[in-house]
Write an enzyme that holds these catalytic residues in place. Structure first.
Site: not given
Ligand code: FPP
Length: 257
Positions: A32, A35, A202, A49, A78, A37, A143, A81
């Site tokens: 997490d 965004g 959470r 991302h 899920t 970052w 792994l 989306w």
């Molecule tokens: C949460 O950060 C992150 C995600 C929903 C996506 C995680 C994906 C990656 C780390 C890339 C690798 C992905 C794959 C498919 C192998 P957030 O966007 O919710 O961050 P925020 O809470 O700061 O907005």
């Protein structure tokens, strides 16, 4: 990507390295903070991302080096989306890119890829690539990498119950072990350690059945910055914990004699 397997040249004899002899078998990560970052740097979420994906490569290498045997990553829930369409497409593209660019080396480094989650809803082209990656790597055992993609813990339990009913199992025969085996993670041990980055406390519908007795580790660090040393810190913290599984301290002492 080159994954360094058990580094014979590692002369690190610090307490941390010694304690890592007790690495958790199964680590699960809620990655997490991508965004935030990006926002912190005035960059678009997509940059977060992408940097998060780079970090995943680092953590994969570290997991092998630290002798973790199963790593489960929460890549797309899920609930994700409901994010803006562009962001959903980007996350799909990232998975596809990882499968296209990294599969060969992951396979050469003995990583077994598994998908946990619902295939329905994922674009057909990507479904095909996921299945091919799982098939290609199914006999690897350095792994196990569970990619939770289109995954939700409640959804997983609903599917398990549906399949149990479809298989005509009678009510008296339903056991905890049976339900575990009907989950996407069927046959794998439950996670020992669940890590969540970015200062959120959470579970967000992640491994809600399997995580019953997991140890939890929360870090304030955003996922793109959660590097090998942060990971080492989480494993060290785990190594210092006393897992009781509902027993008393005295019972645990007796068990370990
Ligand atoms: C949460 O950060 C992150 C995600 C929903 C996506 C995680 C994906 C990656 C780390 C890339 C690798 C992905 C794959 C498919 C192998 P957030 O966007 O919710 O961050 P925020 O809470 O700061 O907005």
């Amino acid at each position: 990507m080159t994954i360094v397997t058990h580094d014979q040249t590692n002369t690190d004899t610090s307490p941390v390295a010694v304690k890592l002899g007790r690495s958790p078998h199964h680590v699960a990560i809620i990655m997490d903070g991508n965004g935030r970052w990006a926002k912190q740097r005035g960059l678009p979420r997509s940059a977060g991302h992408r940097q998060g994906t780079e970090n995943l490569r680092r953590i994969l290498r570290a997991a092998v080096e630290f002798d973790v045997k199963v790593l489960t990553i929460y890549a797309f829930s899920t609930e994700n989306w409901s994010r803006p369409r562009r962001e959903v497409s980007l996350l799909m593209r990232i998975l596809e890119m990882v499968l296209d660019r990294e599969l060969k080396e992951l396979n050469e480094n003995g990583v077994q890829i598994r998908h946990i989650g619902e295939m329905d809803g994922i674009p057909d082209r990507i479904q095909k690539k996921i299945k091919e990656a799982c098939e290609l790597t199914r006999n690897n055992n350095e792994l196990i990498l569970n990619v939770a993609f289109n995954y939700g813990g409640r959804d997983e339990i609903v599917h398990a119950v549906q399949n149990i009913i479809r298989d005509g199992v009678s009510a008296e025969d339903v056991t905890e072990e049976m339900i575990s085996n009907y989950l996407y993670t069927g046959g794998l041990p439950d996670p020992d350690l669940i890590i969540r980055t970015s200062g959120e406390f959470r579970l967000s519908n992640f491994l809600i059945w399997q995580g019953s007795y997991a140890e939890y580790y929360y870090s304030d660090v955003y996922w793109p910055d959660f590097d090998k040393e942060e990971f080492r810190g989480a494993l060290e913290d785990y190594a210092n914990r006393r897992r009781r599984f509902g027993k008393t301290d005295e019972q645990i002492d007796e068990d370990t004699v």
